[in-house]
Write a protein that holds these residues in place. Structure first.
Motif, PDB file in Angstrom:
ATOM      1  N   ALA A  21       0.834  -1.205   0.000  1.00 48.14           N
ATOM      2  CA  ALA A  21       0.000   0.000   0.000  1.00 48.14           C
ATOM      3  C   ALA A  21       0.867   1.252   0.000  1.00 48.14           C
ATOM      4  O   ALA A  21       0.567   2.226  -0.706  1.00 48.14           O
ATOM      5  N   CYS A  25       0.975   3.966  -2.962  1.00 48.02           N
ATOM      6  CA  CYS A  25       0.712   5.369  -2.653  1.00 48.02           C
ATOM      7  C   CYS A  25       1.814   6.252  -3.232  1.00 48.02           C
ATOM      8  O   CYS A  25       1.535   7.320  -3.782  1.00 48.02           O
ATOM      9  N   GLY A  28       1.244   6.396  -6.955  1.00 51.82           N
ATOM     10  CA  GLY A  28       0.141   7.307  -7.262  1.00 51.82           C
ATOM     11  C   GLY A  28       0.550   8.754  -7.135  1.00 51.82           C
ATOM     12  O   GLY A  28       0.122   9.609  -7.918  1.00 51.82           O
ATOM     13  N   PHE A  29       1.377   9.051  -6.152  1.00 52.53           N
ATOM     14  CA  PHE A  29       1.855  10.418  -5.972  1.00 52.53           C
ATOM     15  C   PHE A  29       2.802  10.822  -7.091  1.00 52.53           C
ATOM     16  O   PHE A  29       2.806  11.963  -7.535  1.00 52.53           O
ATOM     17  N   PRO A  33      -2.646   8.997 -10.565  1.00 54.96           N
ATOM     18  CA  PRO A  33      -3.532   8.916  -9.401  1.00 54.96           C
ATOM     19  C   PRO A  33      -4.397   7.655  -9.371  1.00 54.96           C
ATOM     20  O   PRO A  33      -5.046   7.383  -8.376  1.00 54.96           O
ATOM     21  N   PHE A  35      -3.447   4.747  -8.961  1.00 60.03           N
ATOM     22  CA  PHE A  35      -2.887   3.795  -8.009  1.00 60.03           C
ATOM     23  C   PHE A  35      -3.435   3.989  -6.594  1.00 60.03           C
ATOM     24  O   PHE A  35      -3.214   3.153  -5.729  1.00 60.03           O
ATOM     25  N   TYR A  36      -4.127   5.099  -6.340  1.00 55.67           N
ATOM     26  CA  TYR A  36      -4.636   5.345  -4.994  1.00 55.67           C
ATOM     27  C   TYR A  36      -5.707   4.332  -4.594  1.00 55.67           C
ATOM     28  O   TYR A  36      -5.800   3.959  -3.432  1.00 55.67           O
ATOM     29  N   GLY A  37      -6.518   3.889  -5.543  1.00 57.56           N
ATOM     30  CA  GLY A  37      -7.537   2.880  -5.236  1.00 57.56           C
ATOM     31  C   GLY A  37      -6.917   1.572  -4.800  1.00 57.56           C
ATOM     32  O   GLY A  37      -7.389   0.918  -3.855  1.00 57.56           O
ATOM     33  N   ALA A  39      -3.967   1.308  -3.461  1.00 55.83           N
ATOM     34  CA  ALA A  39      -3.327   1.571  -2.168  1.00 55.83           C
ATOM     35  C   ALA A  39      -4.343   1.501  -1.034  1.00 55.83           C
ATOM     36  O   ALA A  39      -4.053   0.950   0.030  1.00 55.83           O
ATOM     37  N   VAL A  40      -5.533   2.026  -1.257  1.00 59.76           N
ATOM     38  CA  VAL A  40      -6.579   1.970  -0.225  1.00 59.76           C
ATOM     39  C   VAL A  40      -7.010   0.526   0.021  1.00 59.76           C
ATOM     40  O   VAL A  40      -7.177   0.107   1.170  1.00 59.76           O
ATOM     41  N   SER A  43      -4.200  -1.290   1.913  1.00 58.87           N
ATOM     42  CA  SER A  43      -4.069  -0.851   3.301  1.00 58.87           C
ATOM     43  C   SER A  43      -5.232  -1.352   4.152  1.00 58.87           C
ATOM     44  O   SER A  43      -5.026  -1.755   5.303  1.00 58.87           O
TER      45      SER A  43
END
Length: 62
Positions: A21, A25, A28-29, A33, A35-37, A39-40, A43
């Motif tokens: 995760a 993250c 994604g940064f 963006p 990749f944030y899904g 990462a969530v 996590s």
């Protein structure tokens, strides 16, 4: 005599998911963006598995 403490497999998997995760993250940064899904999701699953693994690890030591 010391007892060898072993990690419960769910705790290991949860830790690996939390590391993934963090990596997603960072991706994604840096790049996309989208990749944030991921990462969530990693996590959320990682936290749940770590909690279950810690509970199982403390129960087996009793």
């Amino acid at each position: 005599m010391k007892e060898n403490q072993t990690w419960h497999p769910l705790l290991i998997v949860g830790t690996v998911l939390l590391v993934n995760a963090f990596i997603f993250c960072l991706l994604g940064f840096s790049f996309n963006p989208g990749f944030y899904g991921v990462a969530v999701g990693c996590s959320g699953a990682g936290i749940a598995l770590c909690i279950i693994g810690i509970q199982k690890n403390t129960q087996s030591n009793r």
